[in-house]
Design a protein around this motif. Structure first.
Motif, mmCIF file in Angstrom:
data_model
loop_
_atom_site.group_PDB
_atom_site.id
_atom_site.type_symbol
_atom_site.label_atom_id
_atom_site.label_comp_id
_atom_site.label_asym_id
_atom_site.label_seq_id
_atom_site.Cartn_x
_atom_site.Cartn_y
_atom_site.Cartn_z
ATOM 1 N N ILE A 1 -12.224 -10.661 72.621
ATOM 2 C CA ILE A 1 -12.087 -11.460 71.545
ATOM 3 C C ILE A 1 -13.600 -11.491 71.079
ATOM 4 O O ILE A 1 -13.547 -11.624 69.685
ATOM 5 N N ALA A 2 -14.676 -11.549 71.970
ATOM 6 C CA ALA A 2 -16.196 -11.179 71.365
ATOM 7 C C ALA A 2 -16.130 -10.521 70.273
ATOM 8 O O ALA A 2 -17.027 -10.431 69.198
ATOM 9 N N SER A 3 -15.600 -9.137 70.285
ATOM 10 C CA SER A 3 -15.726 -8.166 69.431
ATOM 11 C C SER A 3 -15.151 -8.491 68.429
ATOM 12 O O SER A 3 -15.319 -7.738 67.102
ATOM 13 N N LEU A 4 -14.440 -9.774 68.080
ATOM 14 C CA LEU A 4 -13.827 -9.979 66.746
ATOM 15 C C LEU A 4 -14.629 -10.984 65.862
ATOM 16 O O LEU A 4 -14.490 -11.469 64.753
ATOM 17 N N ARG A 5 -15.785 -11.535 66.733
ATOM 18 C CA ARG A 5 -16.480 -12.683 66.019
ATOM 19 C C ARG A 5 -16.938 -12.131 64.717
ATOM 20 O O ARG A 5 -17.305 -13.039 63.886
ATOM 21 N N THR A 6 -17.162 -10.993 64.479
ATOM 22 C CA THR A 6 -18.043 -10.512 63.064
ATOM 23 C C THR A 6 -16.848 -9.804 62.344
ATOM 24 O O THR A 6 -17.178 -9.027 61.605
ATOM 25 N N ALA A 7 -15.445 -9.844 62.646
ATOM 26 C CA ALA A 7 -14.480 -9.047 62.093
ATOM 27 C C ALA A 7 -13.647 -9.987 61.252
ATOM 28 O O ALA A 7 -12.608 -9.560 60.634
ATOM 29 N N ASN A 8 -14.112 -11.047 60.677
ATOM 30 C CA ASN A 8 -13.427 -12.002 59.575
ATOM 31 C C ASN A 8 -13.067 -11.196 58.562
ATOM 32 O O ASN A 8 -14.046 -10.635 57.799
ATOM 33 N N PRO A 9 -11.918 -10.831 58.074
ATOM 34 C CA PRO A 9 -11.617 -10.285 57.052
ATOM 35 C C PRO A 9 -11.728 -10.677 55.698
ATOM 36 O O PRO A 9 -11.594 -9.962 54.611
ATOM 37 N N GLY A 10 -12.300 -11.994 55.602
ATOM 38 C CA GLY A 10 -12.914 -12.502 54.291
ATOM 39 C C GLY A 10 -11.963 -13.493 53.711
ATOM 40 O O GLY A 10 -12.222 -14.273 52.838
ATOM 41 N N ASN A 11 -10.642 -13.871 54.350
ATOM 42 C CA ASN A 11 -9.768 -14.775 53.927
ATOM 43 C C ASN A 11 -9.688 -16.054 54.840
ATOM 44 O O ASN A 11 -8.749 -16.773 54.705
ATOM 45 N N TRP A 12 -10.741 -16.144 55.850
ATOM 46 C CA TRP A 12 -10.743 -17.364 56.501
ATOM 47 C C TRP A 12 -12.345 -17.752 56.288
ATOM 48 O O TRP A 12 -13.471 -17.036 56.206
ATOM 49 N N GLY A 13 -12.202 -19.322 56.402
ATOM 50 C CA GLY A 13 -13.644 -19.868 56.471
ATOM 51 C C GLY A 13 -14.401 -19.486 57.732
ATOM 52 O O GLY A 13 -13.751 -19.144 58.607
ATOM 53 N N ALA A 14 -15.543 -19.501 57.866
ATOM 54 C CA ALA A 14 -16.419 -19.231 58.878
ATOM 55 C C ALA A 14 -16.095 -19.811 60.245
ATOM 56 O O ALA A 14 -15.999 -19.438 61.239
ATOM 57 N N ASP A 15 -16.203 -21.265 59.925
ATOM 58 C CA ASP A 15 -15.834 -22.176 61.191
ATOM 59 C C ASP A 15 -14.327 -21.861 61.587
ATOM 60 O O ASP A 15 -14.026 -22.107 62.778
ATOM 61 N N GLU A 16 -13.531 -21.715 60.416
ATOM 62 C CA GLU A 16 -11.991 -21.656 60.602
ATOM 63 C C GLU A 16 -11.898 -20.361 61.690
ATOM 64 O O GLU A 16 -10.843 -20.206 62.544
ATOM 65 N N TRP A 17 -12.598 -19.599 61.344
ATOM 66 C CA TRP A 17 -12.290 -18.075 62.050
ATOM 67 C C TRP A 17 -12.764 -18.178 63.631
ATOM 68 O O TRP A 17 -12.235 -17.839 64.397
ATOM 69 N N HIS A 18 -13.704 -18.852 63.833
ATOM 70 C CA HIS A 18 -14.077 -19.000 65.122
ATOM 71 C C HIS A 18 -13.233 -20.104 65.803
ATOM 72 O O HIS A 18 -13.040 -19.949 66.983
ATOM 73 N N ASP A 19 -12.511 -20.977 65.120
ATOM 74 C CA ASP A 19 -11.698 -21.823 65.663
ATOM 75 C C ASP A 19 -10.314 -21.085 65.905
ATOM 76 O O ASP A 19 -9.633 -21.401 67.198
ATOM 77 N N LEU A 20 -10.088 -20.174 65.132
ATOM 78 C CA LEU A 20 -8.967 -19.442 65.412
ATOM 79 C C LEU A 20 -9.109 -18.547 66.828
ATOM 80 O O LEU A 20 -8.321 -18.506 67.684
ATOM 81 N N LEU A 21 -10.346 -17.759 66.636
ATOM 82 C CA LEU A 21 -10.379 -16.938 67.664
ATOM 83 C C LEU A 21 -10.814 -17.816 69.329
ATOM 84 O O LEU A 21 -10.397 -17.339 70.441
#
Length: 260
Positions: A129-149
């Motif tokens: 999951i840590a490998s995905l921290r910088t993998a936001n494809p661009g259609n999620w807000g930054a905070d929302e992406w981390h909340d998802l993960l």
């Protein structure tokens, strides 16, 4: 022989409505739509839900207009009550916009889909999951992406580009498809699938949806997948997975809320 009772299709349609649109104690919808009418795939059952913001008398008239009507001729056919419902709403509130699309029931144990790409599910080890921290494809807000993960937005599954090196130092993960949980209740959950442009049509959305359904299976929730009549790519995902057609959802909304 005993077992878990099989829900009636009308109960499943009601559950899907309540998953997608929060309802109050009266069963009235919270949200933008004036009315949602769910029609079973065989056309034999209709489940209407009126919005909480409607006057009680109008809501009662809408529900009464559905009850005596014959059922639609077939899958996706307009419900016979629809013109009457539109007339009642427009007479009271002004022009409306009607959208519709099929819905499906997901049985995780009946899916037979060969994965098309490596998948990282939400129950993967922390290092994955840590490998995905910088993998936001661009259609999620930054905070929302981390909340998802972090699991705050429900279970999810992500497919990685099968042509890219495995995530490692110097090789960030490249997410090509995601299935997540946009809405859920104690009784059901809706699948939300997305695939990166340039990677569509290859079965990746089916891969992540299948993985998502397996994550949800232990919860006992009924799992739903819905789309619109015009989204043929999304319908192809359902076909790849062999999903059981549940019905059609007809949504009547204020014209001002229509998509441009």
């Amino acid at each position: 022989m005993t077992g878990i009772p099989v829900p009636h299709v009308a109960d499943l349609l009601r559950t899907q409505i309540e998953v997608n649109w929060p309802t109050d104690a009266r069963g009235r919808l919270q949200g933008p739509h004036h009315l949602v009418l769910a029609v079973s795939a065989d056309g034999r059952h209709q489940v209407p839900a009126a919005a909480a913001h409607l006057p009680d008398a109008l809501a009662a008239d809408l529900l009464a207009a559905v009850a005596p009507q014959p059922t639609p001729a077939g899958p996706g056919s307009p419900p016979p009550a629809l013109p009457r419902l539109q007339h009642l709403l427009e007479a009271a509130l002004g022009p409306v916009h009607i959208t519709t699309g099929p819905s499906y029931l997901i049985h995780p144990d009946r899916i037979r889909h060969a994965p098309t790409a490596p998948v990282i599910p939400s129950d993967a080890p922390p290092s994955a999951i840590a490998s995905l921290r910088t993998a936001n494809p661009g259609n999620w807000g930054a905070d929302e992406w981390h909340d998802l993960l972090d699991g705050k937005l429900g279970p999810w599954a992500m497919a990685l580009d099968p042509a890219a090196p495995p995530p490692a130092a110097g090789h960030p993960a490249h997410v090509v498809s995601i299935c997540h949980t946009p809405c859920w209740t104690a009784h059901g959950a809706e699948a939300g699938a997305w695939t990166r442009p340039g990677h569509r049509g290859r079965g990746h959305a089916a891969t992540t949806t299948a993985a998502w359904s397996r994550l949800q299976a232990p919860t006992g929730r009924h799992l739903f997948y819905s789309t619109t009549d015009t989204n043929h790519s999304s319908q192809n995902v359902a076909a790849r997975l062999g999903l059981r057609p549940l019905g059609h959802l007809w949504k009547v909304s204020p014209l001002r809320d229509a998509a441009p």
